[in-house]
Write a protein that holds these residues in place. Structure first.
Motif, PDB file in Angstrom:
ATOM      1  N   GLU A 253       8.237  24.878 104.908  1.00 59.74           N
ATOM      2  CA  GLU A 253       7.974  23.462 105.193  1.00 59.74           C
ATOM      3  C   GLU A 253       6.492  23.196 104.956  1.00 59.74           C
ATOM      4  O   GLU A 253       5.643  23.883 105.519  1.00 59.74           O
ATOM      5  CB  GLU A 253       8.384  23.129 106.645  1.00 59.74           C
ATOM      6  CG  GLU A 253       7.930  21.770 107.141  1.00 59.74           C
ATOM      7  CD  GLU A 253       8.326  20.582 106.251  1.00 59.74           C
ATOM      8  OE1 GLU A 253       9.509  20.408 105.947  1.00 59.74           O
ATOM      9  OE2 GLU A 253       7.397  19.830 105.833  1.00 59.74           O
TER      10      GLU A 253
ATOM     11  N   LYS B 184      11.398  13.465 108.163  1.00 56.89           N
ATOM     12  CA  LYS B 184      11.394  12.076 108.652  1.00 56.89           C
ATOM     13  C   LYS B 184      11.760  12.030 110.130  1.00 56.89           C
ATOM     14  O   LYS B 184      11.512  11.032 110.805  1.00 56.89           O
ATOM     15  CB  LYS B 184      12.384  11.241 107.834  1.00 56.89           C
ATOM     16  CG  LYS B 184      11.915  11.084 106.397  1.00 56.89           C
ATOM     17  CD  LYS B 184      12.938  10.383 105.546  1.00 56.89           C
ATOM     18  CE  LYS B 184      12.572  10.548 104.094  1.00 56.89           C
ATOM     19  NZ  LYS B 184      13.660  11.174 103.309  1.00 56.89           N
TER      20      LYS B 184
ATOM     21  N   ILE C  27      18.171   5.980 116.310  1.00 53.98           N
ATOM     22  CA  ILE C  27      19.510   5.625 116.796  1.00 53.98           C
ATOM     23  C   ILE C  27      20.439   6.818 116.604  1.00 53.98           C
ATOM     24  O   ILE C  27      20.674   7.247 115.472  1.00 53.98           O
ATOM     25  CB  ILE C  27      20.058   4.402 116.020  1.00 53.98           C
ATOM     26  CG1 ILE C  27      19.118   3.206 116.217  1.00 53.98           C
ATOM     27  CG2 ILE C  27      21.482   4.062 116.472  1.00 53.98           C
ATOM     28  CD1 ILE C  27      19.494   1.979 115.413  1.00 53.98           C
TER      29      ILE C  27
ATOM     30  N   VAL D 294       6.220  24.776  98.780  1.00 51.18           N
ATOM     31  CA  VAL D 294       6.838  25.443  97.626  1.00 51.18           C
ATOM     32  C   VAL D 294       6.293  24.745  96.381  1.00 51.18           C
ATOM     33  O   VAL D 294       6.334  23.520  96.270  1.00 51.18           O
ATOM     34  CB  VAL D 294       8.375  25.360  97.709  1.00 51.18           C
ATOM     35  CG1 VAL D 294       9.017  25.768  96.397  1.00 51.18           C
ATOM     36  CG2 VAL D 294       8.878  26.236  98.846  1.00 51.18           C
TER      37      VAL D 294
ATOM     38  N   ASN E 226      15.844  21.037 100.196  1.00 49.20           N
ATOM     39  CA  ASN E 226      15.992  19.897 101.106  1.00 49.20           C
ATOM     40  C   ASN E 226      14.947  18.824 100.791  1.00 49.20           C
ATOM     41  O   ASN E 226      15.097  17.674 101.189  1.00 49.20           O
ATOM     42  CB  ASN E 226      15.861  20.392 102.563  1.00 49.20           C
ATOM     43  CG  ASN E 226      15.713  19.296 103.582  1.00 49.20           C
ATOM     44  OD1 ASN E 226      14.842  19.341 104.446  1.00 49.20           O
ATOM     45  ND2 ASN E 226      16.549  18.290 103.503  1.00 49.20           N
TER      46      ASN E 226
ATOM     47  N   SER F 151      19.026  13.385 102.071  1.00 48.82           N
ATOM     48  CA  SER F 151      19.550  12.022 101.988  1.00 48.82           C
ATOM     49  C   SER F 151      19.721  11.491 100.572  1.00 48.82           C
ATOM     50  O   SER F 151      20.485  10.552 100.377  1.00 48.82           O
ATOM     51  CB  SER F 151      18.714  11.067 102.842  1.00 48.82           C
ATOM     52  OG  SER F 151      17.377  11.393 102.823  1.00 48.82           O
TER      53      SER F 151
ATOM     54  N   GLY G  11      20.940   9.051 106.729  1.00 55.61           N
ATOM     55  CA  GLY G  11      21.323   8.921 108.137  1.00 55.61           C
ATOM     56  C   GLY G  11      21.483  10.333 108.676  1.00 55.61           C
ATOM     57  O   GLY G  11      22.005  11.211 107.963  1.00 55.61           O
ATOM     58  N   VAL G  12      21.046  10.566 109.899  1.00 57.99           N
ATOM     59  CA  VAL G  12      21.023  11.936 110.423  1.00 57.99           C
ATOM     60  C   VAL G  12      22.409  12.615 110.374  1.00 57.99           C
ATOM     61  O   VAL G  12      22.531  13.713 109.822  1.00 57.99           O
ATOM     62  CB  VAL G  12      20.409  11.973 111.839  1.00 57.99           C
ATOM     63  CG1 VAL G  12      20.454  13.386 112.413  1.00 57.99           C
ATOM     64  CG2 VAL G  12      18.977  11.460 111.803  1.00 57.99           C
TER      65      VAL G  12
HETATM   66  C1  FAD Z   1      11.939   4.954 109.548  1.00 57.89           C
HETATM   67  C2  FAD Z   1      13.288   5.600 109.509  1.00 57.89           C
HETATM   68  C3  FAD Z   1      14.248   5.258 110.439  1.00 57.89           C
HETATM   69  C4  FAD Z   1      15.487   5.879 110.416  1.00 57.89           C
HETATM   70  N1  FAD Z   1      16.389   5.575 111.387  1.00 57.89           N
HETATM   71  C5  FAD Z   1      17.531   6.306 111.488  1.00 57.89           C
HETATM   72  C6  FAD Z   1      18.333   6.203 112.644  1.00 57.89           C
HETATM   73  O1  FAD Z   1      18.019   5.448 113.558  1.00 57.89           O
HETATM   74  N2  FAD Z   1      19.461   6.963 112.710  1.00 57.89           N
HETATM   75  C7  FAD Z   1      19.816   7.834 111.721  1.00 57.89           C
HETATM   76  O2  FAD Z   1      20.840   8.521 111.842  1.00 57.89           O
HETATM   77  N3  FAD Z   1      19.044   7.962 110.605  1.00 57.89           N
HETATM   78  C8  FAD Z   1      17.901   7.242 110.483  1.00 57.89           C
HETATM   79  N4  FAD Z   1      17.067   7.420 109.421  1.00 57.89           N
HETATM   80  C9  FAD Z   1      17.492   8.289 108.318  1.00 57.89           C
HETATM   81  C10 FAD Z   1      17.274   9.752 108.606  1.00 57.89           C
HETATM   82  O3  FAD Z   1      16.057   9.920 109.277  1.00 57.89           O
HETATM   83  C11 FAD Z   1      17.217  10.547 107.317  1.00 57.89           C
HETATM   84  O4  FAD Z   1      18.361  10.279 106.519  1.00 57.89           O
HETATM   85  C12 FAD Z   1      17.136  12.051 107.565  1.00 57.89           C
HETATM   86  O5  FAD Z   1      16.191  12.366 108.567  1.00 57.89           O
HETATM   87  C13 FAD Z   1      16.747  12.701 106.247  1.00 57.89           C
HETATM   88  O6  FAD Z   1      16.618  14.066 106.409  1.00 57.89           O
HETATM   89  P1  FAD Z   1      16.399  14.992 105.148  1.00 57.89           P
HETATM   90  O7  FAD Z   1      16.548  16.370 105.622  1.00 57.89           O
HETATM   91  O8  FAD Z   1      17.266  14.545 104.049  1.00 57.89           O
HETATM   92  O9  FAD Z   1      14.946  14.699 104.564  1.00 57.89           O
HETATM   93  P2  FAD Z   1      13.444  14.802 105.111  1.00 57.89           P
HETATM   94  O10 FAD Z   1      13.381  14.482 106.535  1.00 57.89           O
HETATM   95  O11 FAD Z   1      12.645  13.963 104.190  1.00 57.89           O
HETATM   96  O12 FAD Z   1      13.043  16.329 104.918  1.00 57.89           O
HETATM   97  C14 FAD Z   1      12.533  16.856 103.738  1.00 57.89           C
HETATM   98  C15 FAD Z   1      11.494  17.886 104.108  1.00 57.89           C
HETATM   99  O13 FAD Z   1      11.052  18.595 102.937  1.00 57.89           O
HETATM  100  C16 FAD Z   1       9.680  18.845 103.065  1.00 57.89           C
HETATM  101  N5  FAD Z   1       9.139  19.139 101.727  1.00 57.89           N
HETATM  102  C17 FAD Z   1       9.043  18.294 100.674  1.00 57.89           C
HETATM  103  N6  FAD Z   1       8.527  18.938  99.609  1.00 57.89           N
HETATM  104  C18 FAD Z   1       8.299  20.214  99.989  1.00 57.89           C
HETATM  105  C19 FAD Z   1       7.783  21.346  99.320  1.00 57.89           C
HETATM  106  N7  FAD Z   1       7.410  21.298  98.036  1.00 57.89           N
HETATM  107  N8  FAD Z   1       7.649  22.510 100.005  1.00 57.89           N
HETATM  108  C20 FAD Z   1       8.039  22.592 101.317  1.00 57.89           C
HETATM  109  N9  FAD Z   1       8.527  21.521 102.006  1.00 57.89           N
HETATM  110  C21 FAD Z   1       8.679  20.355 101.336  1.00 57.89           C
HETATM  111  C22 FAD Z   1       9.146  17.570 103.677  1.00 57.89           C
HETATM  112  O14 FAD Z   1       7.868  17.746 104.245  1.00 57.89           O
HETATM  113  C23 FAD Z   1      10.231  17.267 104.714  1.00 57.89           C
HETATM  114  O15 FAD Z   1       9.952  17.880 105.936  1.00 57.89           O
HETATM  115  C24 FAD Z   1      15.800   6.824 109.423  1.00 57.89           C
HETATM  116  C25 FAD Z   1      14.839   7.169 108.468  1.00 57.89           C
HETATM  117  C26 FAD Z   1      13.587   6.584 108.525  1.00 57.89           C
HETATM  118  C27 FAD Z   1      12.543   7.019 107.536  1.00 57.89           C
END
Ligand code: FAD
Length: 494
Positions: free
Chosen positions: A31, A39, A56, A246, A274, A468, A475-476
Motif C-alpha cells: 500500500e 477511500k 453509509i 508498486v 486493487n 470499484s 460501493g463497499v
Molecule cells: C467520498 C466517498 C463516499 C463514499 N460513500 C460510500 C458509502 O457511503 N457507502 C459505500 O458503500 N460506498 C461508498 N463509497 C464507495 C466506496 O468507498 C468505494 O467503492 C470503495 O471504498 C473502493 O474500494 P477499492 O478497494 O476499490 O479502492 P480504493 O479505496 O481506491 O483502494 C485502492 C488502494 O490502492 C492503493 N494504490 C494505488 N496505487 C498503488 C500502487 N502503485 N502501489 C501500492 N498501492 C497503490 C491506493 O493508495 C488505495 O489505498 C464512497 C466513496 C467515496 C470516495
C-alpha cells in the motif's frame, strides 16, 4: 506455500487478501499510503476522527460474511447498529422528510402525501426487490470470465428481466407521481457517481436495499471495519507493507510474475491489483500484450463517474436536530445534475451532511461535533475546473453559505476548530483515482457486467483485478464482492 502480491490495501484488495491468506496462501499487501483502507481510510485531526470517504453501511451481512469466512465471529471484530430514521432529506422549500425503515411509519408518512403515493411506493418495492434478486444471483456475484458466462440463454433472459435500458429516474416516476418522493428515491445513483436521469434503472435498487436491509453505523466510523480486516489478516500471518508503492507489474511471457518495489523485483505466483483499474493500466502495466485492448487511448476514452468535494469540519459545539445522515437538495435538481455531468461546478448544489458524533462519542471531543460535507462535482476529464486554491476557496465559501441556513450552523465559520478539504485533484494524486472519479469507471450499460473490466484479466495469466472500476462495481459491499470473486477465480486457477 504459494505467494500472492496484492497491489493496494483498499477494501477490495483487503477482501481478496484476507480470503486468500485464510485459505493458505502467503499474501503480501503493498500500500503506497501510510494507512490501509484507500477511500475508506481515516483522517485524524485535533481530537476529531473523520471517515475519509464511505459513511453509509448498507448490507452489513456482506461485511460480516468476509470475517465469518475466516473462521471468526464478526461481532468480536466489528459492531454494526441499525439507524432509524436512516436519514433526513430537506427540500428547498424547507420541508424535511425523515426516511424510516419501519414499514408502518413509512406507510403513515406516505399516506399523508396521498394513498396513491403509498400504493405506488409499494409497487416500486415489489418490482425492485424482484430485480435485485435477479441482479444478485445472475450478475453481481458472477465473474464473467468467459463469453459463455454471459452469452447463455439463462443470463440473457435474466438481463431482459432487469429492463436496464430505462433510466433510474424514469423507472421511479412510473410508480410515484409525487416529485419529492421521486427525488428521494432517485438521488442514490449519485452514491455510485452517475446521474439518475441517465443511470440504468437497475440502480433504483439502492433505496430499496436501504429500506429493506436498513442503514447501519459502525462504532468508531467506517475505518473500524478496515481495522477489523487488518487485525484478522495479521492474525492469520499476512504481511502488510505500508508506504510501499508498486512501480510496475512484472511479466514473463503472458504470465504475471510479481511486482517491482523500490526498483527491486519481488516474485509471486499471482498478482492481485486493487489500485484503480484505469490508473493501473496506464501506469503499472508496461507490456502492450498484457494491456490488450486497454490501450492508453481506450483508457482515456472510457466514461468516468463524477467526483466530490468534501469538507471535514470539527466544530466547537453540538448541533441540535441533525441525524447521522442528512441530505439537502438545492433549488433545481435537474440543473444540478446537468452541471455535474457536463463539467460545470453546480451553482446551487445538493449536498450530503454526515454527523457521526450524533451517535458516537469516540469521533469528536466531548461537547463538540464531527461534520462531513459531501458535494458531487464533475470528474477531472469533463470538469472545466483546475481546483487551485482560489477555486477551492470560492466553492468552499458557497457551501458555507448553504450550511449557515441550517439550524444550529448559523455561526459555523466562527465555531470551526478543525477544517480539511478534499478535492478531485487530491483523489487523483493521493488515491490514484483516474480523473479523480471517486467511484471509478461509470457503471453505464457499456461498462457493466460482461463489458466492465474483468476480475480475471483476459490478456495475461495470473493477473486479477479487485476494486470499484472492475466488475461488479463501486460501493463497499460491491467492492468486497469483487475481492471474493478474485479470490475464488484465483484459487480455481492455481
Ligand atoms: C467520498 C466517498 C463516499 C463514499 N460513500 C460510500 C458509502 O457511503 N457507502 C459505500 O458503500 N460506498 C461508498 N463509497 C464507495 C466506496 O468507498 C468505494 O467503492 C470503495 O471504498 C473502493 O474500494 P477499492 O478497494 O476499490 O479502492 P480504493 O479505496 O481506491 O483502494 C485502492 C488502494 O490502492 C492503493 N494504490 C494505488 N496505487 C498503488 C500502487 N502503485 N502501489 C501500492 N498501492 C497503490 C491506493 O493508495 C488505495 O489505498 C464512497 C466513496 C467515496 C470516495
Amino acid at each position: 506455500m504459494q505467494k500472492i502480491s496484492v497491489v493496494g490495501g483498499g477494501v477490495a484488495g483487503l477482501a481478496a487478501a484476507l480470503r486468500l491468506q485464510s485459505d493458505g496462501y502467503a499474501v503480501t499487501i503493498y500500500e503506497r499510503r501510510d494507512q490501509l483502507g484507500g477511500k475508506m481510510s481515516r483522517i485524524e485531526k485535533g481530537g476529531f476522527t473523520f471517515d475519509l470517504g464511505p459513511t453509509i453501511v448498507m448490507m452489513p451481512h456482506v461485511y460480516e460474511e468476509l470475517l465469518r469466512y475466516t473462521g471468526v465471529e464478526p461481532s468480536d471484530y466489528i459492531n454494526f447498529k441499525p439507524l432509524d430514521p436512516i436519514y433526513d432529506v430537506t427540500f428547498p422549500d424547507g420541508e424535511k422528510i425523515s426516511v424510516n425503515t419501519d414499514l408502518a411509519d413509512l406507510i403513515k408518512d406516505l399516506e399523508a402525501r396521498g394513498e396513491e403515493v403509498a400504493q405506488g411506493y409499494l409497487r416500486y418495492l415489489d418490482e425492485t426487490y424482484r430485480k435485485y434478486l435477479v441482479a444478485k444471483n445472475h450478475f453481481i456475484e458472477k465473474s464473467f470470465r468467459r463469453p459463455r458466462d454471459f452469452y447463455n440463454p439463462k443470463t440473457l433472459r435474466a438481463g431482459l428481466k432487469l429492463k436496464t435500458f430505462d433510466s433510474a429516474h424514469h423507472a421511479i416516476a412510473k410508480f410515484v407521481k409525487d416529485e419529492k418522493i421521486q427525488k428521494l428515491l432517485s438521488f442514490q445513483t449519485l452514491y455510485i457517481g452517475i446521474s439518475p436521469r441517465k443511470g440504468p434503472s437497475i440502480y433504483t435498487i439502492i433505496p430499496m436495499i436501504e429500506t429493506l436491509y436498513g442503514v447501519h453505523y459502525a462504532k468508531g466510523g467506517m475505518y473500524s471495519y478496515v481495522e477489523a480486516l487488518q487485525k484478522r489478516f495479521e492474525e492469520l500471518g499476512g504481511t502488510i507493507r505500508l508506504g510501499t508503492e508498486v512501480e510496475e507489474i512484472l511479466f514473463g511471457g503472458d504470465e504475471a510474475k510479481g511486482v517491482k518495489v523500490n526498483g527491486t523485483p519481488v516474485y509471486s505466483d499471482a498478482v492481485v491489483v486493487n489500485a484503480d483499474f484505469p490508473y493501473a493500466m496506464d501506469n503499472l502495466i508496461k507490456s502492450d500484450r498484457a494491456k490488450g485492448k486497454y490501450t492508453e487511448k481506450k483508457i482515456h476514452a472510457m466514461d468516468y463517474s463524477c467526483s466530490v468535494m468534501l469538507l471535514y469540519i470539527g466544530l466547537d459545539k453540538k448541533v441540535p436536530n441533525l441525524q447521522v445522515h442528512n441530505l439537502y437538495f438545492g433549488g433545481d435538481f435537474d440543473e444540478n445534475l446537468r452541471e455535474i455531468f457536463s463539467g460545470e461546478l453546480p451553482s446551487d448544489p445538493a449536498f450530503y451532511l454526515y454527523s457521526p458524533s450524533q451517535v458516537d462519542d469516540t469521533v469528536a471531543p466531548e461537547g463538540k461535533e464531527n461534520l462531513y460535507v459531501l458535494v458531487p462535482v464533475p470528474e477531472l476529464k469533463t470538469g472545466r475546473q483546475t481546483w487551485d486554491e482560489a477555486t477551492t476557496k470560492r466553492y468552499r465559501e458557497k457551501i458555507f453559505k448553504r450550511l449557515r441556513q441550517i439550524e444550529g450552523l448559523e455561526d459555523i465559520e466562527d465555531r470551526i476548530e478543525v477544517l480539511e478539504t478534499m478535492t478531485p485533484n487530491r483523489f487523483q494524486d493521493e488515491l490514484k483515482a483516474m480523473y479523480g472519479a471517486t467511484f471509478g469507471l461509470a457503471p453505464t450499460l457499456r461498462q457493466s457486467n460482461y463489458w466492465r473490466p474483468k476480475n480475471v484479466h483476459p490478456y495475461a495469466r495470473r493477473l486479477y483485478f479487485a476494486g470499484s472500476s472492475v466488475h461488479p462495481g463501486a460501493g463497499v459491499p460491491i467492492a468486497l464482492t469483487s475481492g471474493k470473486l478474485v479470490s475464488d477465480e484465483l484459487q480455481r486457477d492455481l
